[in-house]
Design an enzyme around this catalytic site. Structure first.
Site, PDB file in Angstrom:
ATOM      1  N   GLY A  11       0.807  -1.218   0.000  1.00 32.93           N
ATOM      2  CA  GLY A  11       0.000   0.000   0.000  1.00 32.93           C
ATOM      3  C   GLY A  11       0.841   1.269   0.000  1.00 32.93           C
ATOM      4  O   GLY A  11       2.077   1.225  -0.094  1.00 32.93           O
ATOM      5  N   TYR A  12       0.172   2.396   0.130  1.00 34.90           N
ATOM      6  CA  TYR A  12       0.816   3.716   0.031  1.00 34.90           C
ATOM      7  C   TYR A  12       1.911   3.892   1.082  1.00 34.90           C
ATOM      8  O   TYR A  12       3.096   4.059   0.764  1.00 34.90           O
ATOM      9  CB  TYR A  12      -0.261   4.786   0.150  1.00 34.90           C
ATOM     10  CG  TYR A  12       0.219   6.214   0.256  1.00 34.90           C
ATOM     11  CD1 TYR A  12       1.237   6.702  -0.571  1.00 34.90           C
ATOM     12  CD2 TYR A  12      -0.371   7.091   1.165  1.00 34.90           C
ATOM     13  CE1 TYR A  12       1.659   8.020  -0.483  1.00 34.90           C
ATOM     14  CE2 TYR A  12       0.039   8.412   1.246  1.00 34.90           C
ATOM     15  CZ  TYR A  12       1.050   8.873   0.435  1.00 34.90           C
ATOM     16  OH  TYR A  12       1.463  10.173   0.523  1.00 34.90           O
ATOM     17  N   ASN A  33      -2.918  -8.701   0.675  1.00 32.46           N
ATOM     18  CA  ASN A  33      -3.915  -9.359  -0.184  1.00 32.46           C
ATOM     19  C   ASN A  33      -4.226  -8.542  -1.444  1.00 32.46           C
ATOM     20  O   ASN A  33      -5.056  -8.947  -2.256  1.00 32.46           O
ATOM     21  CB  ASN A  33      -5.200  -9.667   0.598  1.00 32.46           C
ATOM     22  CG  ASN A  33      -5.966  -8.418   1.014  1.00 32.46           C
ATOM     23  OD1 ASN A  33      -5.573  -7.290   0.691  1.00 32.46           O
ATOM     24  ND2 ASN A  33      -7.074  -8.598   1.716  1.00 32.46           N
ATOM     25  N   LYS A  85      -9.384   1.329   5.071  1.00 33.30           N
ATOM     26  CA  LYS A  85      -9.122   2.663   5.625  1.00 33.30           C
ATOM     27  C   LYS A  85     -10.032   3.775   5.105  1.00 33.30           C
ATOM     28  O   LYS A  85      -9.731   4.944   5.313  1.00 33.30           O
ATOM     29  CB  LYS A  85      -7.658   3.037   5.360  1.00 33.30           C
ATOM     30  CG  LYS A  85      -7.306   3.091   3.881  1.00 33.30           C
ATOM     31  CD  LYS A  85      -5.920   3.634   3.622  1.00 33.30           C
ATOM     32  CE  LYS A  85      -5.729   3.934   2.157  1.00 33.30           C
ATOM     33  NZ  LYS A  85      -4.438   4.519   1.834  1.00 33.30           N
ATOM     34  N   SER A 125      -3.866   5.935  14.218  1.00 33.70           N
ATOM     35  CA  SER A 125      -4.378   7.162  13.605  1.00 33.70           C
ATOM     36  C   SER A 125      -4.712   8.193  14.673  1.00 33.70           C
ATOM     37  O   SER A 125      -5.114   7.852  15.787  1.00 33.70           O
ATOM     38  CB  SER A 125      -5.648   6.817  12.816  1.00 33.70           C
ATOM     39  OG  SER A 125      -6.385   7.976  12.511  1.00 33.70           O
ATOM     40  N   ALA A 126      -4.569   9.459  14.306  1.00 37.05           N
ATOM     41  CA  ALA A 126      -4.946  10.550  15.215  1.00 37.05           C
ATOM     42  C   ALA A 126      -6.454  10.583  15.463  1.00 37.05           C
ATOM     43  O   ALA A 126      -6.916  11.285  16.369  1.00 37.05           O
ATOM     44  CB  ALA A 126      -4.479  11.887  14.644  1.00 37.05           C
ATOM     45  N   THR A 127      -7.228   9.815  14.679  1.00 32.44           N
ATOM     46  CA  THR A 127      -8.682   9.778  14.906  1.00 32.44           C
ATOM     47  C   THR A 127      -9.028   9.124  16.242  1.00 32.44           C
ATOM     48  O   THR A 127     -10.180   9.197  16.671  1.00 32.44           O
ATOM     49  CB  THR A 127      -9.419   9.004  13.784  1.00 32.44           C
ATOM     50  OG1 THR A 127      -8.840   7.697  13.674  1.00 32.44           O
ATOM     51  CG2 THR A 127      -9.314   9.698  12.448  1.00 32.44           C
ATOM     52  N   TYR A 150     -14.001   3.422  10.984  1.00 31.58           N
ATOM     53  CA  TYR A 150     -12.570   3.236  10.712  1.00 31.58           C
ATOM     54  C   TYR A 150     -11.766   3.627  11.958  1.00 31.58           C
ATOM     55  O   TYR A 150     -10.938   2.853  12.453  1.00 31.58           O
ATOM     56  CB  TYR A 150     -12.140   4.083   9.506  1.00 31.58           C
ATOM     57  CG  TYR A 150     -10.649   4.307   9.451  1.00 31.58           C
ATOM     58  CD1 TYR A 150      -9.783   3.281   9.074  1.00 31.58           C
ATOM     59  CD2 TYR A 150     -10.090   5.532   9.817  1.00 31.58           C
ATOM     60  CE1 TYR A 150      -8.418   3.472   9.051  1.00 31.58           C
ATOM     61  CE2 TYR A 150      -8.719   5.726   9.797  1.00 31.58           C
ATOM     62  CZ  TYR A 150      -7.888   4.695   9.419  1.00 31.58           C
ATOM     63  OH  TYR A 150      -6.533   4.891   9.415  1.00 31.58           O
ATOM     64  N   LYS A 154      -9.314   1.398  14.850  1.00 29.24           N
ATOM     65  CA  LYS A 154      -7.946   1.749  15.276  1.00 29.24           C
ATOM     66  C   LYS A 154      -7.882   1.835  16.807  1.00 29.24           C
ATOM     67  O   LYS A 154      -6.923   1.363  17.434  1.00 29.24           O
ATOM     68  CB  LYS A 154      -7.510   3.076  14.653  1.00 29.24           C
ATOM     69  CG  LYS A 154      -7.285   3.011  13.150  1.00 29.24           C
ATOM     70  CD  LYS A 154      -6.109   2.118  12.779  1.00 29.24           C
ATOM     71  CE  LYS A 154      -5.801   2.130  11.303  1.00 29.24           C
ATOM     72  NZ  LYS A 154      -4.785   1.128  10.930  1.00 29.24           N
ATOM     73  N   ASN A 199     -10.463   9.209  -1.021  1.00 26.62           N
ATOM     74  CA  ASN A 199     -11.052   9.668   0.240  1.00 26.62           C
ATOM     75  C   ASN A 199     -10.244  10.797   0.857  1.00 26.62           C
ATOM     76  O   ASN A 199     -10.732  11.521   1.706  1.00 26.62           O
ATOM     77  CB  ASN A 199     -11.103   8.516   1.247  1.00 26.62           C
ATOM     78  CG  ASN A 199     -12.144   7.497   0.871  1.00 26.62           C
ATOM     79  OD1 ASN A 199     -13.316   7.737   1.027  1.00 26.62           O
ATOM     80  ND2 ASN A 199     -11.704   6.366   0.339  1.00 26.62           N
ATOM     81  N   GLY A 295     -18.665  14.401  11.356  1.00 28.20           N
ATOM     82  CA  GLY A 295     -17.494  13.851  12.049  1.00 28.20           C
ATOM     83  C   GLY A 295     -16.195  14.603  11.807  1.00 28.20           C
ATOM     84  O   GLY A 295     -15.178  14.279  12.397  1.00 28.20           O
TER      85      GLY A 295
END
Length: 338
Positions: A11-12, A33, A85, A125-127, A150, A154, A199, A295
């Site tokens: 991934g990124y 995957n 994500k 994540s900061a979330t 999401y 986390k 996103n 949110g």
């Protein structure tokens, strides 16, 4: 040098971290995957590093497949990126997110325990912070109930890892709380390539700039901020990748579970990002204002003092660097890796 299993390594953020691990002399085994990534990123990582890694296609919810990887390779530590994500999607299919992000993480911990591997860097994540906290956010502030599923996954995995380390002193775990990763490798060979409609802000900006999308929607222009648009802490993905190396080194010689923010400590508004992108790259980005998203908080940026002091990590890249590198990647790869 260590042998590192990287889940979600195609991934990124995973691909950039694999490249930095190879540069640092580590051996890398990627388990992915390819549900939101492609193998091409890993082919390019190996070319950039001039070094091979091992790729195993697999899903972290598959216990047999995971166990096999630990049997086949003498692994020293795990960096865990694998998971879904997309914030909006997490609201529509919560069970799928709980299955991948929570149940998948439990399977990984079980396979690690069986194999006697207890060093883990977790992509958080900061979330996870309570929305009532005022920025800059520091690691001692209370976590809260994230407004999206999401963020909830986390938080749950963080809490599980904290309890695991309390119950069993063999575990050594880093929780890296990311702010907003942007940018790409200087070469333009690897970068953010989301499937479908992006996103996150930056791939949307670059896709508008390259002509793949008509215009950028900026959600909310009536926040109590410098220009009414949301303020976030944008961090270069290479700085973020290096934070994983620093956390890994820290955890290979420590015990327990510890959280670190990974951000620059500076906030930029969405409009500032768009305008700076246009200035740095000389490319216009058509946009419109849209209503706020549920949110979204007005302002969120990091206090990164703990990571600087304890991990010896320091962000190197400016916002201008991030925006130039994002455009360099998109320009060279107008359709991403395909």
């Amino acid at each position: 040098m260590a042998r590192i299993l990287v889940t979600g390594g195609a991934g990124y953020i995973g691909s950039h971290t694999c490249l930095e691990l190879l540069h640092a002399g580590h051996e890398v085994i990627v388990f992915d995957n390819l549900s939101n990534s492609c193998e091409e990123s890993l082919i390019r990582v190996q070319k950039l590093a001039n070094k091979a890694l091992v790729f195993v296609k697999g899903d972290i919810r598959d216990q047999k497949g995971l166990d096999q990887v630990f049997q086949d390779h003498s692994i020293d530590a795990v960096i865990h990126f694998a998971g879904l994500k997309a914030v909006g999607e997490s609201q529509q299919i919560p069970l799928t997110y709980f299955d991948h992000n929570i149940a998948g993480s439990v399977q990984l911990m079980q396979s690690m325990e069986k194999a006697g591997v207890f060093t883990l860097v977790f992509s958080s994540s900061a979330t996870v912070y309570d929305e009532a906290n005022i920025s800059p956010l520091n690691e001692d502030m209370p976590t809260g109930m994230p407004s999206n599923n999401y963020g909830y996954t986390k938080l749950i995995v963080e809490q599980m890892l904290q309890k695991l380390a309390q119950a069993d002193a063999r575990w050594s775990i880093a929780l890296l709380r990311y702010f907003n990763p942007v940018g790409a490798h200087k070469s333009g060979q690897i970068g953010e390539d989301p499937q479908g409609i992006p996103n996150n802000l930056m791939p949307y900006v670059t896709q508008v700039a390259v002509g793949r999308r008509e215009k950028l929607s900026i959600y909310g222009n009536d926040y109590d901020t410098v220009d009414g648009t949301g303020v976030r802490d944008y961090i270069h993905v290479v700085d973020l990748a290096n934070a994983h190396l620093c956390a890994l080194n820290n955890r290979l010689s420590a015990q327990g579970c510890r959280a670190w923010n990974v951000g620059t400590g500076n906030g930029s508004s969405v409009l500032q990002v768009k305008n700076t992108f246009e200035q740095v790259n000389g490319v216009p980005v058509a946009f419109e204002f849209a209503s706020r998203r549920e949110g979204d908080v007005a302002t969120s940026f990091a206090d990164n003092a703990r990571a600087i002091a304890e991990l010896g990590w320091q962000p190197q890249f400016t916002l201008e660097d991030m925006l130039a590198d994002s455009w360099n990647w998109q320009k060279q790869n107008p359709n991403g890796f395909n």
